[in-house]
Every structure is written in C-alpha cells, then in structure tokens.
Design a protein around this motif. Structure first.
Motif, PDB file in Angstrom:
ATOM      1  N   LYS A 143      38.280  25.339  72.255  1.00 59.46           N
ATOM      2  CA  LYS A 143      39.717  25.251  72.515  1.00 59.46           C
ATOM      3  C   LYS A 143      40.159  26.345  73.477  1.00 59.46           C
ATOM      4  N   SER A 144      39.663  27.567  73.272  1.00 59.77           N
ATOM      5  CA  SER A 144      40.049  28.683  74.139  1.00 59.77           C
ATOM      6  C   SER A 144      39.541  28.496  75.561  1.00 59.77           C
ATOM      7  N   LEU A 145      38.457  27.755  75.721  1.00 51.76           N
ATOM      8  CA  LEU A 145      37.898  27.486  77.044  1.00 51.76           C
ATOM      9  C   LEU A 145      38.610  26.338  77.756  1.00 51.76           C
ATOM     10  N   GLY A 146      39.536  25.683  77.051  1.00 50.61           N
ATOM     11  CA  GLY A 146      40.309  24.603  77.660  1.00 50.61           C
ATOM     12  C   GLY A 146      39.690  23.230  77.516  1.00 50.61           C
ATOM     13  N   PHE A 147      38.695  23.088  76.644  1.00 46.69           N
ATOM     14  CA  PHE A 147      38.081  21.775  76.437  1.00 46.69           C
ATOM     15  C   PHE A 147      39.061  20.875  75.671  1.00 46.69           C
ATOM     16  N   ILE A 148      39.168  19.625  76.093  1.00 49.43           N
ATOM     17  CA  ILE A 148      40.098  18.703  75.447  1.00 49.43           C
ATOM     18  C   ILE A 148      39.389  17.707  74.539  1.00 49.43           C
ATOM     19  N   MET A 149      38.086  17.853  74.402  1.00 48.11           N
ATOM     20  CA  MET A 149      37.296  16.967  73.545  1.00 48.11           C
ATOM     21  C   MET A 149      36.344  17.805  72.709  1.00 48.11           C
TER      22      MET A 149
ATOM     23  N   ASN B  31      51.292  18.938  63.229  1.00 52.99           N
ATOM     24  CA  ASN B  31      50.213  18.485  64.109  1.00 52.99           C
ATOM     25  C   ASN B  31      49.338  19.657  64.559  1.00 52.99           C
ATOM     26  N   LYS B  32      48.026  19.493  64.406  1.00 54.58           N
ATOM     27  CA  LYS B  32      47.066  20.551  64.725  1.00 54.58           C
ATOM     28  C   LYS B  32      46.391  20.355  66.074  1.00 54.58           C
ATOM     29  N   GLY B  33      46.250  19.113  66.482  1.00 58.28           N
ATOM     30  CA  GLY B  33      45.432  18.814  67.647  1.00 58.28           C
ATOM     31  C   GLY B  33      44.014  18.478  67.227  1.00 58.28           C
ATOM     32  N   LEU B  34      43.308  17.803  68.105  1.00 58.22           N
ATOM     33  CA  LEU B  34      41.990  17.251  67.789  1.00 58.22           C
ATOM     34  C   LEU B  34      40.996  18.300  67.302  1.00 58.22           C
ATOM     35  N   LEU B  35      40.838  19.385  68.055  1.00 59.28           N
ATOM     36  CA  LEU B  35      39.790  20.356  67.747  1.00 59.28           C
ATOM     37  C   LEU B  35      40.026  21.063  66.415  1.00 59.28           C
TER      38      LEU B  35
ATOM     39  N   ILE C 180      26.409   9.597  74.155  1.00 57.94           N
ATOM     40  CA  ILE C 180      26.514   9.493  72.699  1.00 57.94           C
ATOM     41  C   ILE C 180      27.954   9.204  72.296  1.00 57.94           C
ATOM     42  N   SER C 181      28.172   8.066  71.703  1.00 56.33           N
ATOM     43  CA  SER C 181      29.477   7.755  71.145  1.00 56.33           C
ATOM     44  C   SER C 181      29.560   8.372  69.751  1.00 56.33           C
ATOM     45  N   ALA C 182      30.589   9.177  69.536  1.00 55.41           N
ATOM     46  CA  ALA C 182      30.682   9.964  68.297  1.00 55.41           C
ATOM     47  C   ALA C 182      30.637   9.097  67.045  1.00 55.41           C
ATOM     48  N   CYS C 183      31.192   7.890  67.114  1.00 63.42           N
ATOM     49  CA  CYS C 183      31.231   7.045  65.916  1.00 63.42           C
ATOM     50  C   CYS C 183      29.851   6.549  65.503  1.00 63.42           C
ATOM     51  N   THR C 184      28.861   6.683  66.380  1.00 63.93           N
ATOM     52  CA  THR C 184      27.497   6.247  66.047  1.00 63.93           C
ATOM     53  C   THR C 184      26.625   7.377  65.535  1.00 63.93           C
ATOM     54  N   ALA C 185      27.087   8.609  65.600  1.00 65.26           N
ATOM     55  CA  ALA C 185      26.212   9.763  65.370  1.00 65.26           C
ATOM     56  C   ALA C 185      26.287  10.286  63.934  1.00 65.26           C
TER      57      ALA C 185
ATOM     58  N   PHE D 229      40.291  13.744  82.722  1.00 62.84           N
ATOM     59  CA  PHE D 229      39.096  13.598  81.889  1.00 62.84           C
ATOM     60  C   PHE D 229      37.853  14.109  82.608  1.00 62.84           C
ATOM     61  N   GLU D 230      37.652  13.674  83.853  1.00 65.77           N
ATOM     62  CA  GLU D 230      36.445  14.062  84.586  1.00 65.77           C
ATOM     63  C   GLU D 230      36.431  15.549  84.938  1.00 65.77           C
ATOM     64  N   LEU D 231      37.591  16.105  85.276  1.00 64.10           N
ATOM     65  CA  LEU D 231      37.656  17.532  85.553  1.00 64.10           C
ATOM     66  C   LEU D 231      37.309  18.342  84.305  1.00 64.10           C
ATOM     67  N   ASN D 232      37.744  17.873  83.129  1.00 68.61           N
ATOM     68  CA  ASN D 232      37.425  18.586  81.907  1.00 68.61           C
ATOM     69  C   ASN D 232      35.946  18.477  81.571  1.00 68.61           C
ATOM     70  N   CYS D 233      35.361  17.303  81.797  1.00 72.66           N
ATOM     71  CA  CYS D 233      33.919  17.150  81.599  1.00 72.66           C
ATOM     72  C   CYS D 233      33.151  18.112  82.496  1.00 72.66           C
ATOM     73  N   ASN D 234      33.621  18.264  83.732  1.00 70.79           N
ATOM     74  CA  ASN D 234      32.946  19.175  84.658  1.00 70.79           C
ATOM     75  C   ASN D 234      33.109  20.631  84.225  1.00 70.79           C
ATOM     76  N   LEU D 235      34.283  20.971  83.690  1.00 68.70           N
ATOM     77  CA  LEU D 235      34.502  22.308  83.147  1.00 68.70           C
ATOM     78  C   LEU D 235      33.510  22.591  82.023  1.00 68.70           C
TER      79      LEU D 235
END
Length: 321
Positions: free
Chosen positions: A186-192, A73-77, A164-169, A236-242
């Motif tokens: 990834k190094s900045l801690g983004f989860i998306m 398993n690699k993870g999303l990014l 923007i929903s990724a599946c539409t782009a 989720f919201e804290l990560n968006c703010n980050l």
C-alpha cells in the motif's frame, strides 16, 4: 477443544448484493475431506444490501462462516490483510464476491497436492471467464487460448504477465505471513494485492499449475483490468509496471531493467489502445518506443498510417490485449 480448519477461504466483497450469494453457495458446496472456514470481508458497501446478504449466510452457517465486524471502508489491501489475520487455516484460498467456484472438487484437488508436495507453496488452475456486459462465456480459458501456464520456479514468467487468477489459487498461509507485507504494498502505491503477492512468493517457493478449470471469473467493461476507458487501462498497466520495477530491483534478472520494462509497457498500451480504437492514445505510446528491431519499426509505422484500423480488427479477432 475445537479443531482449527485446515483451509481458510477469504471472500472480499463490495457492492455485490446480486452475486455474493452465488459465490458463497459455490464455496459451501465444496466436496472435500479437509475442514475449512469462510471469512467474509464485506467492505462497507454503500450502494446496496451486500452486508445484509452476508449476515443472512453468517446466521445460517455459524460454524462455517465468519463475517468480519462492520467498519468504515478499508480498501482492498487492508481488508485482505485483516481477513488473513483473522483466518485459522494452514492454507488460504480467495474468491471475490462476483466470482464463483464452478468445480466442487477445487479445494480437495489443491490441498491434496500441497499436502503431498512440500516444496510447493502455491497451486493454481484453469478457469472459465464470463463477461457480465456482453454475456460472452469462455470455458477453460487457458486451454481454449492455448496459453502456456508455468509451474515450478516461475518468477521470470510472472514478471511479464500475471497468469494467475486469484480465485483459482490456494497457498500456504505461513509463506504469506513470513514474506508478504500488504501494508508495504500500500505504501508503495500498489492498487492490487495478488500480482505483487505472486511475485514475492515466486521467489520463495515453487508454484504448481493444475490444468483443470475450478473457477469462473467475472470481467466487465468497468473493471480496471478489463476496461474500454483508456484512462483505466493506463492506470492498471502503469501500476503493474510500478510493481514489476519494485521486484526487479529486489530480485534482479540479467538483461531486465527499468528501460526494458518500460518498452514492454509502451507496447502493451499501444496494443490495448489499438484494439479498443483509442488510436491517439496508442500513437502517444508508440512515439515512446525506440526502434531496436524490425518489429518495432513495423509497429510504429502501422500506428501512424491507415493500417492501424486493420490492425485493430486483427487484434480483436485474435483476442489480443
């Protein structure tokens, strides 16, 4: 010599045995004059037979589908990054293994636009949304909710909401390679991967919104972005703010700083907590809001009176947060 495909469609999947076939069929059924390939990033699903289904499709469509080699398993990014590096297309589209393309003309519409509009690098569309838990289906989500969907230079609007929903782009691969570093995310801690990617690209190119539904996006109570567990909502919201704070430091806008973003974060968590009846959590974030307006005063007052119960019903009625 074999000609490279114009479009690479990346399909990321994990524990989606029951839906990945539908996803792949919807891509295979695209009606387009442009050549495309499908890159499947199956990320070592531990609970089901997702990979076995992907292998069946790769065998059945050897000239169309490439299944990334089996690895831990690699993870999303990392998974997304590896798939893009494997891709050969000029354009990249993505579709998660539980979403699907409900319009067979999706690729044709989007690639035709970008081929004829060189100053645009990303094109996205309306979508339909299905809640896999309640089975509620909302067709033409943006249109039905009268949402303003921006085109052109959209950085400021994206900074406050990822519309923007990724599946539409669909986007130009070269723009991604020149400007987006998923390992940095990834190094900045983004989860998306998608939201920071759009914010970066919106500082490099114009975006185009096409008001036609092309995709169906699956949501469920267990997802990070649509969850009834407040801890997940908060994460989720804290990560968006980050992510927003990173980009506002990189690409400043007048009047918007960390304090401004924090105020919006607190209000968002108050609303998302209230509508899901997490009243103690909503009050926790309400206390953090400094009163700068009548609206601020009213919101804080509501949170600490019985009016919060009526407010919760109202927010649910208008499908807020």
């Amino acid at each position: 010599m074999e000609k490279s495909p114009l479009i690479s469609v990346i399909v990321l999947c994990y524990n989606q045995e029951n839906t990945i076939g539908r996803t792949l069929d919807s891509i295979i059924d695209q009606k387009t004059n442009y050549s495309y390939e499908i890159i499947i990033g199956e990320d070592a699903s531990p609970k089901d037979n997702t990979r076995a289904v992907c292998e069946e499709y790769a065998i059945k469509y050897p000239n169309l589908i490439y299944l990334m080699p089996k690895q831990a398993n690699k993870g999303l990014l990392q998974n997304y990054s590896d798939c893009i590096l494997q891709s050969k297309g000029k354009y990249i589209a993505t579709c998660a293994g539980d979403d699907w393309w409900s319009n067979p003309d999706k690729l044709e519409l989007q690639v035709s636009f970008l081929e004829n509009n060189n100053d645009y690098g990303v094109v996205y569309t309306d979508l339909s949304v299905i809640n896999v838990d309640t089975k509620e289906f909302l067709k033409d989500f943006n249109t039905s909710n009268h949402k303003h969907m921006p085109s052109g230079e959209i950085y400021k609007e994206l900074l406050f909401e990822n519309k923007i929903s990724a599946c539409t782009a669909l986007f130009k691969k070269q723009l991604f390679l020149e400007n987006v570093d998923l390992s940095e995310f990834k190094s900045l801690g983004f989860i998306m991967e998608d939201y920071p990617m759009w914010l970066e690209l919106s500082n490099q190119t114009k975006f185009k919104y096409l008001p036609v539904s092309t995709s169906t996006y699956s949501v469920g109570d267990g997802s990070l972005s649509n969850n009834n567990e407040f801890g997940k909502i908060e994460e989720f919201e804290l990560n968006c703010n980050l992510i927003r704070k990173h980009f506002i430091s990189k690409y400043p806008l007048n009047g918007i700083d960390d304090r401004y973003l924090d105020r919006n974060l607190y209000k968002t968590l108050v609303l998302r907590g209230t509508v899901r009846k997490h009243y103690n959590e909503a009050r926790f974030y309400a206390k953090k809001i400094q009163i700068n307006s009548v609206k601020d005063f009213m919101l804080k007052t509501i949170c600490f009176t019985p009016a919060i119960f009526l407010f919760s019903k109202y927010l649910k009625h208008i499908k807020c947060a």
